[in-house]
Scaffold this motif. Structure first.
Motif, short mmCIF file in Angstrom:
data_model
loop_
_atom_site.label_atom_id
_atom_site.label_comp_id
_atom_site.label_asym_id
_atom_site.label_seq_id
_atom_site.Cartn_x
_atom_site.Cartn_y
_atom_site.Cartn_z
N LEU A 119 0.84 -1.19 0.00
CA LEU A 119 0.00 0.00 0.00
C LEU A 119 0.88 1.24 0.00
O LEU A 119 1.94 1.27 0.61
N THR A 120 0.39 2.26 -0.68
CA THR A 120 1.10 3.52 -0.78
C THR A 120 0.19 4.64 -0.32
O THR A 120 -1.01 4.63 -0.61
N CYS A 121 0.76 5.59 0.39
CA CYS A 121 0.03 6.78 0.82
C CYS A 121 0.83 7.99 0.35
O CYS A 121 1.95 8.20 0.81
N ALA A 122 0.25 8.74 -0.56
CA ALA A 122 0.89 9.93 -1.09
C ALA A 122 0.40 11.16 -0.33
O ALA A 122 -0.81 11.38 -0.24
N ALA A 123 1.33 11.92 0.21
CA ALA A 123 1.00 13.12 0.97
C ALA A 123 1.25 14.37 0.13
O ALA A 123 2.19 14.40 -0.67
N LEU A 142 5.73 15.77 4.75
CA LEU A 142 5.33 14.64 5.58
C LEU A 142 6.24 14.47 6.80
O LEU A 142 5.81 13.91 7.82
N GLU A 143 7.45 14.96 6.73
CA GLU A 143 8.39 14.81 7.83
C GLU A 143 7.91 15.50 9.11
O GLU A 143 8.44 15.24 10.18
N HIS A 144 6.95 16.37 9.01
CA HIS A 144 6.41 17.07 10.17
C HIS A 144 5.36 16.26 10.93
O HIS A 144 4.84 16.72 11.94
N TYR A 145 5.09 15.03 10.44
CA TYR A 145 3.99 14.24 10.98
C TYR A 145 4.44 12.83 11.33
O TYR A 145 5.24 12.21 10.63
N ALA A 146 3.90 12.37 12.45
CA ALA A 146 3.93 10.94 12.74
C ALA A 146 2.76 10.32 11.97
O ALA A 146 1.67 10.90 11.97
N VAL A 147 2.98 9.20 11.35
CA VAL A 147 1.96 8.64 10.46
C VAL A 147 1.73 7.16 10.75
O VAL A 147 2.55 6.50 11.39
N GLY A 148 0.60 6.69 10.28
CA GLY A 148 0.30 5.29 10.54
C GLY A 148 -0.72 4.75 9.57
O GLY A 148 -1.30 5.48 8.76
N TRP A 149 -0.93 3.43 9.66
CA TRP A 149 -1.93 2.73 8.88
C TRP A 149 -3.00 2.16 9.81
O TRP A 149 -2.68 1.59 10.86
N PHE A 150 -4.23 2.30 9.38
CA PHE A 150 -5.38 1.82 10.12
C PHE A 150 -6.22 0.99 9.16
O PHE A 150 -6.14 1.15 7.94
N ARG A 151 -7.05 0.13 9.73
CA ARG A 151 -7.96 -0.62 8.88
C ARG A 151 -9.30 -0.78 9.58
O ARG A 151 -9.38 -0.71 10.80
N GLN A 152 -10.31 -1.00 8.77
CA GLN A 152 -11.65 -1.12 9.33
C GLN A 152 -12.49 -2.06 8.49
O GLN A 152 -12.46 -2.02 7.26
N LYS A 197 10.14 11.95 -0.74
CA LYS A 197 9.08 11.79 -1.75
C LYS A 197 7.69 12.07 -1.17
O LYS A 197 6.70 11.96 -1.88
N ASN A 198 7.63 12.37 0.13
CA ASN A 198 6.33 12.59 0.79
C ASN A 198 5.44 11.36 0.69
O ASN A 198 4.23 11.47 0.41
N MET A 199 6.02 10.19 0.94
CA MET A 199 5.30 8.94 0.76
C MET A 199 5.39 8.08 2.01
O MET A 199 6.41 8.04 2.71
N LEU A 200 4.32 7.34 2.26
CA LEU A 200 4.25 6.34 3.31
C LEU A 200 3.85 5.02 2.66
O LEU A 200 3.04 5.01 1.73
N TYR A 201 4.41 3.92 3.18
CA TYR A 201 4.15 2.62 2.58
C TYR A 201 3.78 1.60 3.66
O TYR A 201 4.15 1.73 4.82
#
Length: 128
Positions: A20-24, A29-39, A76-80
């Motif tokens: 999975l890829t998350c484009a910001a 993006l370096e200013h944020y703690a980030v995560g993955w959630f599911r539902q 790249k402002n990306m989360l994976y």
């Protein structure tokens, strides 16, 4: 304003892998703690993984530890989220989320209530 867009979901068989890829956009993006959630329908949103701003610290839910790997590319402002050995119980809508870091050592959180920004999700289905 930070904006997040997920991609990479799909239908796969048990044992398969997906990334999975998350484009910001809108803010580094370096200013944020980030995560993955599911539902899944009828259940609370589950925080499955998060990663610190610099990428040095990450946490995983027991349900995915050892199978999923979170990583980020701030340039790249990306989360994976690399998902291996997928199981039918991994079927869900997956969201990336972010919270503003309050200091260089701010710890990420898998608590959905702490997240300030959300993507719209990408669907993952694991079925024979």
């Amino acid at each position: 304003q930070l904006q997040l867009v997920e991609s990479g979901g799909g239908l796969v068989q048990p044992g398969a892998s997906l990334r999975l890829t998350c484009a910001a956009s809108g803010s580094p993006l370096e200013h944020y703690a980030v995560g993955w959630f599911r539902q899944v329908p009828g259940k609370a949103r589950e925080g499955i993984s998060c990663i610190s701003g610099g990428g040095g610290v990450s946490f995983y839910a027991d349900s995915v530890r050892g199978r999923f790997t979170i990583f980020r590319d701030n340039a790249k402002n990306m989360l994976y989220l690399q998902m291996d050995s997928l199981k039918p119980e991994d079927t869900a809508v997956y969201y990336c989320a972010a919270e503003t870091m309050h200091g260089p050592y701010y710890a990420c959180s898998r608590d959905y209530q702490r997240q300030e920004f959300w993507g719209k999700g990408t669907r993952v289905a694991v079925s024979p």
